[in-house]
Design an enzyme around this catalytic site. Structure first.
Site, PDB file in Angstrom:
ATOM      1  N   GLY A   1      44.748  34.104  32.371  1.00  0.00           N
ATOM      2  CA  GLY A   1      42.925  34.814  31.825  1.00  0.00           C
ATOM      3  C   GLY A   1      43.548  34.023  30.383  1.00  0.00           C
ATOM      4  O   GLY A   1      41.858  33.513  29.615  1.00  0.00           O
TER       5      GLY A   1
ATOM      6  N   GLU B   1      46.615  38.429  24.924  1.00  0.00           N
ATOM      7  CA  GLU B   1      46.060  39.000  26.074  1.00  0.00           C
ATOM      8  C   GLU B   1      44.364  38.379  26.011  1.00  0.00           C
ATOM      9  O   GLU B   1      44.140  38.486  24.999  1.00  0.00           O
ATOM     10  CB  GLU B   1      45.570  39.908  26.088  1.00  0.00           C
ATOM     11  CG  GLU B   1      46.907  40.811  27.612  1.00  0.00           C
ATOM     12  CD  GLU B   1      46.429  40.098  28.666  1.00  0.00           C
ATOM     13  OE1 GLU B   1      45.873  39.856  29.040  1.00  0.00           O
ATOM     14  OE2 GLU B   1      47.392  41.236  30.062  1.00  0.00           O
ATOM     15  N   ASP B   2      44.052  38.703  27.528  1.00  0.00           N
ATOM     16  CA  ASP B   2      42.311  38.078  27.109  1.00  0.00           C
ATOM     17  C   ASP B   2      41.772  39.567  27.511  1.00  0.00           C
ATOM     18  O   ASP B   2      40.567  39.755  26.767  1.00  0.00           O
ATOM     19  CB  ASP B   2      41.939  37.136  28.775  1.00  0.00           C
ATOM     20  CG  ASP B   2      43.097  38.143  29.810  1.00  0.00           C
ATOM     21  OD1 ASP B   2      43.429  38.994  29.873  1.00  0.00           O
ATOM     22  OD2 ASP B   2      42.865  37.230  30.971  1.00  0.00           O
TER      23      ASP B   2
ATOM     24  N   ASP C   1      42.527  46.490  29.917  1.00  0.00           N
ATOM     25  CA  ASP C   1      41.638  47.563  30.406  1.00  0.00           C
ATOM     26  C   ASP C   1      42.982  48.300  30.221  1.00  0.00           C
ATOM     27  O   ASP C   1      42.805  49.472  29.672  1.00  0.00           O
ATOM     28  CB  ASP C   1      41.957  46.710  31.550  1.00  0.00           C
ATOM     29  CG  ASP C   1      41.093  47.509  32.684  1.00  0.00           C
ATOM     30  OD1 ASP C   1      40.132  48.375  32.555  1.00  0.00           O
ATOM     31  OD2 ASP C   1      40.116  46.981  33.744  1.00  0.00           O
TER      32      ASP C   1
ATOM     33  N   LYS D   1      38.937  47.777  26.630  1.00  0.00           N
ATOM     34  CA  LYS D   1      38.263  48.533  27.095  1.00  0.00           C
ATOM     35  C   LYS D   1      38.702  50.013  26.718  1.00  0.00           C
ATOM     36  O   LYS D   1      39.439  50.239  27.118  1.00  0.00           O
ATOM     37  CB  LYS D   1      37.914  48.851  28.799  1.00  0.00           C
ATOM     38  CG  LYS D   1      37.696  46.809  29.239  1.00  0.00           C
ATOM     39  CD  LYS D   1      37.972  46.830  30.947  1.00  0.00           C
ATOM     40  CE  LYS D   1      37.301  45.616  31.393  1.00  0.00           C
ATOM     41  NZ  LYS D   1      37.095  45.997  32.683  1.00  0.00           N
TER      42      LYS D   1
ATOM     43  N   PHE E   1      33.401  44.865  34.694  1.00  0.00           N
ATOM     44  CA  PHE E   1      34.428  44.207  35.148  1.00  0.00           C
ATOM     45  C   PHE E   1      33.299  42.815  34.150  1.00  0.00           C
ATOM     46  O   PHE E   1      32.413  42.249  34.724  1.00  0.00           O
ATOM     47  CB  PHE E   1      33.925  43.958  36.188  1.00  0.00           C
ATOM     48  CG  PHE E   1      35.477  42.504  37.073  1.00  0.00           C
ATOM     49  CD1 PHE E   1      36.767  43.373  37.227  1.00  0.00           C
ATOM     50  CD2 PHE E   1      34.541  41.514  37.937  1.00  0.00           C
ATOM     51  CE1 PHE E   1      37.157  42.179  36.944  1.00  0.00           C
ATOM     52  CE2 PHE E   1      35.624  40.919  37.820  1.00  0.00           C
ATOM     53  CZ  PHE E   1      36.935  40.927  38.039  1.00  0.00           C
TER      54      PHE E   1
ATOM     55  N   ASP F   1      38.596  35.378  35.059  1.00  0.00           N
ATOM     56  CA  ASP F   1      37.777  35.437  36.327  1.00  0.00           C
ATOM     57  C   ASP F   1      37.398  36.360  37.131  1.00  0.00           C
ATOM     58  O   ASP F   1      38.214  38.106  36.763  1.00  0.00           O
ATOM     59  CB  ASP F   1      38.884  35.167  37.417  1.00  0.00           C
ATOM     60  CG  ASP F   1      40.422  35.028  37.592  1.00  0.00           C
ATOM     61  OD1 ASP F   1      40.322  36.171  36.934  1.00  0.00           O
ATOM     62  OD2 ASP F   1      40.499  35.288  39.475  1.00  0.00           O
TER      63      ASP F   1
ATOM     64  N   ARG G   1      36.163  31.317  35.050  1.00  0.00           N
ATOM     65  CA  ARG G   1      36.989  31.293  33.536  1.00  0.00           C
ATOM     66  C   ARG G   1      36.495  29.877  32.720  1.00  0.00           C
ATOM     67  O   ARG G   1      36.526  29.568  31.640  1.00  0.00           O
ATOM     68  CB  ARG G   1      38.851  30.405  34.260  1.00  0.00           C
ATOM     69  CG  ARG G   1      39.928  31.933  34.988  1.00  0.00           C
ATOM     70  CD  ARG G   1      41.066  30.637  34.715  1.00  0.00           C
ATOM     71  NE  ARG G   1      42.060  31.599  36.050  1.00  0.00           N
ATOM     72  CZ  ARG G   1      41.790  32.635  36.077  1.00  0.00           C
ATOM     73  NH1 ARG G   1      42.066  33.224  34.527  1.00  0.00           N
ATOM     74  NH2 ARG G   1      43.219  33.393  37.627  1.00  0.00           N
TER      75      ARG G   1
HETATM   76  P1  IMP Z   1      45.374  46.473  32.696  1.00  0.00           P
HETATM   77  O1  IMP Z   1      46.640  46.015  33.042  1.00  0.00           O
HETATM   78  O2  IMP Z   1      44.549  47.426  33.087  1.00  0.00           O
HETATM   79  O3  IMP Z   1      44.908  46.639  31.156  1.00  0.00           O
HETATM   80  O4  IMP Z   1      44.619  45.314  32.843  1.00  0.00           O
HETATM   81  C1  IMP Z   1      44.600  44.145  32.718  1.00  0.00           C
HETATM   82  C2  IMP Z   1      44.863  42.342  33.286  1.00  0.00           C
HETATM   83  O5  IMP Z   1      43.464  42.469  34.655  1.00  0.00           O
HETATM   84  C3  IMP Z   1      44.345  41.443  32.179  1.00  0.00           C
HETATM   85  O6  IMP Z   1      45.341  40.597  31.711  1.00  0.00           O
HETATM   86  C4  IMP Z   1      43.301  41.031  33.115  1.00  0.00           C
HETATM   87  O7  IMP Z   1      44.079  39.796  33.881  1.00  0.00           O
HETATM   88  C5  IMP Z   1      42.814  41.719  34.337  1.00  0.00           C
HETATM   89  N1  IMP Z   1      40.889  42.116  34.419  1.00  0.00           N
HETATM   90  C6  IMP Z   1      41.019  43.593  33.097  1.00  0.00           C
HETATM   91  N2  IMP Z   1      39.945  44.130  33.160  1.00  0.00           N
HETATM   92  C7  IMP Z   1      39.514  42.558  33.896  1.00  0.00           C
HETATM   93  C8  IMP Z   1      37.838  42.151  33.779  1.00  0.00           C
HETATM   94  O8  IMP Z   1      36.926  42.963  33.686  1.00  0.00           O
HETATM   95  N3  IMP Z   1      37.769  41.032  34.456  1.00  0.00           N
HETATM   96  C9  IMP Z   1      38.598  40.254  35.218  1.00  0.00           C
HETATM   97  N4  IMP Z   1      40.091  40.379  34.542  1.00  0.00           N
HETATM   98  C10 IMP Z   1      40.383  41.652  34.469  1.00  0.00           C
HETATM   99 MG    MG Z   2      44.906  38.682  32.142  1.00  0.00          MG
END
Ligand code: IMP
Ligand code: MG
Length: 178
Positions: free
Chosen positions: A46, A100-101, A104, A132, A153, A160, A166
């Site tokens: 991403g 990072e994109d 979360d 977030k 989301f 994606d 994307r």
């Molecule tokens: P985390 O591990 O929960 O912080 O999530 C991080 C990863 O989950 C990111 O690098 C994204 O690839 C994916 N992700 C989290 N939130 C979203 C979203 O809203 N849309 C798309 N991908 C997400």
């Molecule tokens: Mg990611």
């Protein structure tokens, strides 16, 4: 409104807002790292579009490396992180900027930092285009944040839904089904 696979999404952030947020981060990273020959560690898939913007604006010497971890399936985080592509060559002794994109829950960033600590990097910071705050469960500091968003989301600008979205230049959020 757009449709990706079975779901509908509506536009919430414009490409202009995104480019302003990226300019802000680029200025800070230039100030902090211009003479440090950092390694940009790009979290695939991403973050590649955001990373390309940041790196094109970087004014010192730098290198790039890529890492791939997986946690999301569909629109939910599985909580379990697996390394799909590890860091190669070693980042030992380097100043690393993780790109990072979106952050979360923070599970992904935590797993990546664990890998960097095992690698014995000199220091690291985290840059993310989206964050977030209401979903974040970790103590790790996020050093550079583009835009804070609600617990939606989202897709677009590298993000994606099961592979699609994307290439969208604006950001869209999942539409609530009434
Ligand atoms: P985390 O591990 O929960 O912080 O999530 C991080 C990863 O989950 C990111 O690098 C994204 O690839 C994916 N992700 C989290 N939130 C979203 C979203 O809203 N849309 C798309 N991908 C997400
Ligand atoms: Mg990611």
């Amino acid at each position: 409104m757009i449709q990706l696979h079975d779901l509908f999404f509506e536009k919430i952030i414009s490409k202009i807002e995104i480019s302003q947020a990226i300019n802000g981060i680029a200025i800070q990273i230039n100030d902090d790292y211009k003479r440090k020959n950092p390694v940009f560690l790009i979290v695939l898939n991403g973050a590649f579009i955001f990373a390309s913007d940041i790196i094109k604006k970087f004014q010192g010497n730098c290198e790039m490396s890529f890492i791939k971890v997986a946690s999301y399936e569909g629109i939910k985080s599985s909580g379990e992180i697996t390394t799909v592509l590890g860091v190669e060559p070693s980042l030992e002794g380097r100043s690393v900027i993780i790109i990072e994109d979106i952050v979360d829950s923070g599970n992904t960033i935590e797993a990546i930092i664990k890998i960097l600590e095992e690698e014995e990097v000199k220091d690291y910071r985290v840059a993310t285009l989206f964050y977030k705050p209401k979903a974040y469960t970790k103590e790790i500091k996020i050093d550079y944040i583009g835009l804070e968003i609600e617990n939606d989301f989202i897709v677009g600008y590298g993000l994606d839904y099961n592979g699609l979205g994307r290439n969208l230049n604006d950001i869209y959020k999942l539409k609530n089904i009434e």
